[in-house]
Design an enzyme around this catalytic site. Structure first.
Site, PDB file in Angstrom:
ATOM      1  N   GLY A  34      -8.197  -0.204 -10.212  1.00 25.15           N
ATOM      2  CA  GLY A  34      -6.847  -0.661 -10.540  1.00 25.15           C
ATOM      3  C   GLY A  34      -6.769  -2.174 -10.723  1.00 25.15           C
ATOM      4  N   TYR A  35      -5.562  -2.630 -10.899  1.00 25.39           N
ATOM      5  CA  TYR A  35      -5.330  -4.058 -11.193  1.00 25.39           C
ATOM      6  C   TYR A  35      -5.882  -4.950 -10.070  1.00 25.39           C
ATOM      7  CZ  TYR A  35      -2.495  -8.319 -11.851  1.00 25.39           C
ATOM      8  OH  TYR A  35      -2.050  -9.607 -11.996  1.00 25.39           O
ATOM      9  N   SER A  46       2.776  -4.473   1.419  1.00 23.04           N
ATOM     10  CA  SER A  46       3.634  -5.057   0.385  1.00 23.04           C
ATOM     11  C   SER A  46       4.800  -5.824   1.002  1.00 23.04           C
ATOM     12  CB  SER A  46       4.187  -3.918  -0.477  1.00 23.04           C
ATOM     13  OG  SER A  46       5.221  -4.381  -1.294  1.00 23.04           O
ATOM     14  N   TYR A 101       8.882   3.709  -1.396  1.00 24.51           N
ATOM     15  CA  TYR A 101       7.621   2.973  -1.554  1.00 24.51           C
ATOM     16  C   TYR A 101       7.401   2.047  -0.351  1.00 24.51           C
ATOM     17  CZ  TYR A 101       4.429  -0.703  -3.090  1.00 24.51           C
ATOM     18  OH  TYR A 101       3.408  -1.605  -3.155  1.00 24.51           O
ATOM     19  N   LYS A 150       4.591   2.216   2.894  1.00 28.90           N
ATOM     20  CA  LYS A 150       3.687   1.127   3.306  1.00 28.90           C
ATOM     21  C   LYS A 150       3.867   0.804   4.793  1.00 28.90           C
ATOM     22  CE  LYS A 150       1.566   0.302  -0.511  1.00 28.90           C
ATOM     23  NZ  LYS A 150       0.119   0.441  -0.648  1.00 28.90           N
TER      24      LYS A 150
HETATM   25  P1  NAD Z   1      -2.929   0.041  -9.636  1.00 30.85           P
HETATM   26  O1  NAD Z   1      -2.119   1.249  -9.953  1.00 30.85           O
HETATM   27  O2  NAD Z   1      -3.389  -0.804 -10.741  1.00 30.85           O
HETATM   28  O3  NAD Z   1      -4.188   0.460  -8.757  1.00 30.85           O
HETATM   29  C1  NAD Z   1      -4.181   1.550  -7.873  1.00 30.85           C
HETATM   30  C2  NAD Z   1      -5.416   2.383  -8.153  1.00 30.85           C
HETATM   31  O4  NAD Z   1      -5.428   3.488  -7.261  1.00 30.85           O
HETATM   32  C3  NAD Z   1      -5.457   2.949  -9.569  1.00 30.85           C
HETATM   33  O5  NAD Z   1      -6.685   2.647 -10.182  1.00 30.85           O
HETATM   34  C4  NAD Z   1      -5.279   4.448  -9.376  1.00 30.85           C
HETATM   35  O6  NAD Z   1      -5.967   5.184 -10.349  1.00 30.85           O
HETATM   36  C5  NAD Z   1      -5.822   4.641  -7.985  1.00 30.85           C
HETATM   37  N1  NAD Z   1      -5.285   5.804  -7.289  1.00 30.85           N
HETATM   38  C6  NAD Z   1      -3.983   6.195  -7.213  1.00 30.85           C
HETATM   39  N2  NAD Z   1      -3.888   7.299  -6.483  1.00 30.85           N
HETATM   40  C7  NAD Z   1      -5.141   7.621  -6.080  1.00 30.85           C
HETATM   41  C8  NAD Z   1      -5.680   8.664  -5.289  1.00 30.85           C
HETATM   42  N3  NAD Z   1      -4.891   9.629  -4.791  1.00 30.85           N
HETATM   43  N4  NAD Z   1      -7.002   8.683  -5.063  1.00 30.85           N
HETATM   44  C9  NAD Z   1      -7.813   7.734  -5.592  1.00 30.85           C
HETATM   45  N5  NAD Z   1      -7.356   6.727  -6.341  1.00 30.85           N
HETATM   46  C10 NAD Z   1      -6.031   6.677  -6.582  1.00 30.85           C
HETATM   47  O7  NAD Z   1      -2.072  -0.820  -8.603  1.00 30.85           O
HETATM   48  P2  NAD Z   1      -2.341  -2.263  -8.033  1.00 30.85           P
HETATM   49  O8  NAD Z   1      -1.282  -3.164  -8.549  1.00 30.85           O
HETATM   50  O9  NAD Z   1      -3.751  -2.642  -8.205  1.00 30.85           O
HETATM   51  O10 NAD Z   1      -2.016  -2.012  -6.498  1.00 30.85           O
HETATM   52  C11 NAD Z   1      -3.023  -1.730  -5.555  1.00 30.85           C
HETATM   53  C12 NAD Z   1      -2.392  -1.565  -4.186  1.00 30.85           C
HETATM   54  O11 NAD Z   1      -1.661  -2.734  -3.858  1.00 30.85           O
HETATM   55  C13 NAD Z   1      -1.396  -0.396  -4.119  1.00 30.85           C
HETATM   56  O12 NAD Z   1      -1.563   0.248  -2.875  1.00 30.85           O
HETATM   57  C14 NAD Z   1      -0.044  -1.084  -4.171  1.00 30.85           C
HETATM   58  O13 NAD Z   1       0.937  -0.367  -3.491  1.00 30.85           O
HETATM   59  C15 NAD Z   1      -0.328  -2.392  -3.470  1.00 30.85           C
HETATM   60  N6  NAD Z   1       0.586  -3.479  -3.904  1.00 30.85           N
HETATM   61  C16 NAD Z   1       0.691  -3.793  -5.229  1.00 30.85           C
HETATM   62  C17 NAD Z   1       1.589  -4.779  -5.633  1.00 30.85           C
HETATM   63  C18 NAD Z   1       1.782  -5.125  -7.085  1.00 30.85           C
HETATM   64  O14 NAD Z   1       2.817  -5.712  -7.425  1.00 30.85           O
HETATM   65  N7  NAD Z   1       0.829  -4.828  -7.974  1.00 30.85           N
HETATM   66  C19 NAD Z   1       2.372  -5.459  -4.673  1.00 30.85           C
HETATM   67  C20 NAD Z   1       2.229  -5.105  -3.330  1.00 30.85           C
HETATM   68  C21 NAD Z   1       1.326  -4.108  -2.944  1.00 30.85           C
HETATM   69  C1  UD1 Z   2       8.420  -4.909  -6.330  1.00 29.55           C
HETATM   70  C2  UD1 Z   2       8.142  -5.018  -4.843  1.00 29.55           C
HETATM   71  C3  UD1 Z   2       6.666  -5.167  -4.591  1.00 29.55           C
HETATM   72  C4  UD1 Z   2       5.978  -4.002  -5.241  1.00 29.55           C
HETATM   73  C5  UD1 Z   2       6.172  -4.136  -6.731  1.00 29.55           C
HETATM   74  C6  UD1 Z   2       5.391  -3.051  -7.442  1.00 29.55           C
HETATM   75  C7  UD1 Z   2       9.962  -5.992  -3.583  1.00 29.55           C
HETATM   76  C8  UD1 Z   2      10.563  -7.241  -3.013  1.00 29.55           C
HETATM   77  N1  UD1 Z   2       8.837  -6.163  -4.265  1.00 29.55           N
HETATM   78  O1  UD1 Z   2       8.286  -6.157  -6.900  1.00 29.55           O
HETATM   79  O2  UD1 Z   2       6.384  -5.183  -3.232  1.00 29.55           O
HETATM   80  O3  UD1 Z   2       4.654  -3.949  -4.909  1.00 29.55           O
HETATM   81  O4  UD1 Z   2       7.574  -3.984  -6.994  1.00 29.55           O
HETATM   82  O5  UD1 Z   2       6.082  -2.452  -8.493  1.00 29.55           O
HETATM   83  O6  UD1 Z   2      10.476  -4.916  -3.397  1.00 29.55           O
HETATM   84  N2  UD1 Z   2      12.631  -8.180 -13.962  1.00 29.55           N
HETATM   85  C9  UD1 Z   2      13.418  -8.348 -15.099  1.00 29.55           C
HETATM   86  N3  UD1 Z   2      13.089  -7.633 -16.193  1.00 29.55           N
HETATM   87  C10 UD1 Z   2      12.048  -6.760 -16.250  1.00 29.55           C
HETATM   88  C11 UD1 Z   2      11.239  -6.602 -15.083  1.00 29.55           C
HETATM   89  C12 UD1 Z   2      11.577  -7.316 -13.945  1.00 29.55           C
HETATM   90  O7  UD1 Z   2      14.367  -9.117 -15.102  1.00 29.55           O
HETATM   91  O8  UD1 Z   2      11.823  -6.123 -17.281  1.00 29.55           O
HETATM   92  C13 UD1 Z   2      12.933  -8.970 -12.769  1.00 29.55           C
HETATM   93  C14 UD1 Z   2      13.259  -8.118 -11.552  1.00 29.55           C
HETATM   94  O9  UD1 Z   2      14.628  -7.854 -11.478  1.00 29.55           O
HETATM   95  C15 UD1 Z   2      12.761  -9.011 -10.406  1.00 29.55           C
HETATM   96  C16 UD1 Z   2      11.604  -9.814 -11.028  1.00 29.55           C
HETATM   97  O10 UD1 Z   2      11.772  -9.705 -12.450  1.00 29.55           O
HETATM   98  O11 UD1 Z   2      13.766  -9.925 -10.062  1.00 29.55           O
HETATM   99  C17 UD1 Z   2      10.245  -9.253 -10.641  1.00 29.55           C
HETATM  100  O12 UD1 Z   2      10.258  -7.843 -10.837  1.00 29.55           O
HETATM  101  P1  UD1 Z   2       8.943  -6.959 -10.713  1.00 29.55           P
HETATM  102  O13 UD1 Z   2       7.844  -7.597 -11.458  1.00 29.55           O
HETATM  103  O14 UD1 Z   2       9.323  -5.557 -11.083  1.00 29.55           O
HETATM  104  O15 UD1 Z   2       8.532  -7.019  -9.182  1.00 29.55           O
HETATM  105  P2  UD1 Z   2       9.403  -6.747  -7.861  1.00 29.55           P
HETATM  106  O16 UD1 Z   2      10.461  -5.751  -8.112  1.00 29.55           O
HETATM  107  O17 UD1 Z   2       9.781  -8.044  -7.272  1.00 29.55           O
END
Ligand code: NAD
Ligand code: UD1
Length: 342
Positions: free
Chosen positions: A13-14, A127, A151, A155
């Site tokens: 993933g990312y 998160s 969500y 967590k």
């Molecule tokens: P992502 O979706 O890019 O990566 C998650 C990966 O997990 C994917 O490659 C997906 O294929 C894999 N996956 C999902 N379900 C699975 C399963 N049942 N078994 C095996 N693999 C599985 O997301 P990301 O942005 O890289 O996020 C990674 C972690 O970080 C997640 O747990 C997410 O909740 C947490 N997180 C992300 C953000 C964000 O904004 N990106 C913020 C806070 C926390």
């Molecule tokens: C949220 C969660 C974060 C979670 C993430 C994953 C909170 C505080 N944060 O981030 O923990 O892991 O989602 O999905 O709950 N926005 C626009 N237009 C758009 C998209 C977003 O205006 O098309 C604005 C949103 O309203 C927000 C900001 O941009 O104010 C960031 O949004 P986004 O990137 O979706 O992340 P969060 O919602 O902050």
């Protein structure tokens, strides 16, 4: 000396892919485990170009105990970095069962397999969503935990489960990392975020507007109690986040304990400020329209990262302009790399 193998769930993933690169750079051997439900298998080839052939890759689901048992029997894993899961806040409201199943049940199965195999070091992806809307930023780790969506609740449940396992001596050393808003991409342009369908998050949507895939950005509200009325978030470069995992892992090597750290820059940027920084980094004009607030959004969220600075020796190094520049670099590479957009 033999490299320590680190099981990275969600490694395709990312955040996981960038974490694999940072681990390899620090001398570890990542074992990427993913079911590719939200990632494109082509990332493996690109990761191998960045890391080299030492990258181990296995396909599977974290809810499959037999597969996990086999992995732990085959590979002497030193620790687990657990990122696999689902993460879209809005979707979690519509499909709570899926979110609790994948995030919570999946973590329980993984923890069971770790216990059976005697693997007792864990770094978990939590998160900022665990804080909810009652606390005024900057958020400290001890702040009220009151998530406002399934969500965030999933967590928080996992954080509590792993704390209990630490106190029961099942886990020896464990860190929950509360990420704020990761953006950006590896500076090489080889890996980055590839959202499925219409992007939910700000940067992926912005990037597609800049690339001409979408006509304009919709800003969700400009009537928040913030300086310019748009919501404020703590954006952090995904490579800084990846480095946080390396330092967390090193902490598990140094001592036993159970810790929770915010990983954020400690400063907020409004949606308008992000658009401005992105326009400067990309040289593209971003048309936008302000629409109503998105349900479930908080007005402002940013971290107090002092604990991670003091106890992990971690701090963010990239500013918003660099994050936007790397996101744009990645977006420009996407077509030539033949990355599938699902
Ligand atoms: P992502 O979706 O890019 O990566 C998650 C990966 O997990 C994917 O490659 C997906 O294929 C894999 N996956 C999902 N379900 C699975 C399963 N049942 N078994 C095996 N693999 C599985 O997301 P990301 O942005 O890289 O996020 C990674 C972690 O970080 C997640 O747990 C997410 O909740 C947490 N997180 C992300 C953000 C964000 O904004 N990106 C913020 C806070 C926390
Ligand atoms: C949220 C969660 C974060 C979670 C993430 C994953 C909170 C505080 N944060 O981030 O923990 O892991 O989602 O999905 O709950 N926005 C626009 N237009 C758009 C998209 C977003 O205006 O098309 C604005 C949103 O309203 C927000 C900001 O941009 O104010 C960031 O949004 P986004 O990137 O979706 O992340 P969060 O919602 O902050």
């Amino acid at each position: 000396m033999q490299q320590k193998i680190i099981l990275v769930t969600g490694g395709a993933g990312y955040i996981g892919s960038h974490t694999c690169v940072a681990l390899a750079q620090a001398g570890y051997r990542p074992l990427l485990f993913d079911n590719f439900s939200n990632s494109d298998p082509s990332v493996i080839e690109r990761l191998t170009q960045l890391i080299g052939p030492s990258l181990l890759v296995l396909r599977g689901d974290i809810r499959d105990l037999a597969t996990l048992k086999e992995i732990f029997q085959t590979y002497p894993c030193y620790a687990v970095i657990h990122l696999a899961g689902v993460k879209a806040v809005g979707e979690s409201v519509a499909k709570p069962l899926d979110y609790y199943d994948i995030n919570v049940t999946g973590s329980l199965v993984l923890l069971k397999a770790m216990k059976q195999a005697g693997v007792s070091r864990l770094v978990f992806s939590s998160s900022a969503a665990v804080y909810g809307e009652k606390t005024i930023p900057p958020f400290q780790e001890q702040a009220l935990l009151d998530p406002i969506n399934p969500y965030g609740r999933s967590k928080l449940m996992i954080e509590k489960i792993i704390n209990d396992l630490y106190h029961a001596n099942t886990l020896q050393s464990v860190l929950s990392l509360r990420y704020f808003n990761p953006i950006g991409a590896h500076p090489s342009g080889f890996i980055g975020e590839t959202p499925t369908g219409t992007p939910n998050n700000l940067l992926p949507y912005l990037m597609q507007v800049a690339a001409g895939i979408r006509k304009k950005l919709f800003i969700f509200g400009n009537d928040y109690p913030t300086a310019d009325g748009t919501a404020v978030r703590d954006y952090i470069h995904v490579m800084d986040l990846a480095q946080g995992h390396v330092l967390a892992l090193q902490k598990t090597e140094q001592r036993e304990g159970c810790w929770t750290f915010n990983l954020g820059r400690g400063r907020g940027s409004s949606v308008l400020e992000v658009i401005d920084a992105f326009e400067q980094a990309s040289g593209q004009n971003i048309p936008y329209e302000v629409i109503q607030r998105r349900p479930g959004d908080v007005a402002a969220s940013w971290a107090d990262p002092t604990a991670a600075q003091q106890q992990l020796g971690w701090s963010a190094t990239y500013n918003l302009e660099m994050m936007c520049a790397h996101s744009w670099h990645w977006q420009c590479h996407l077509d030539s790399l033949k990355v599938q957009r699902k």
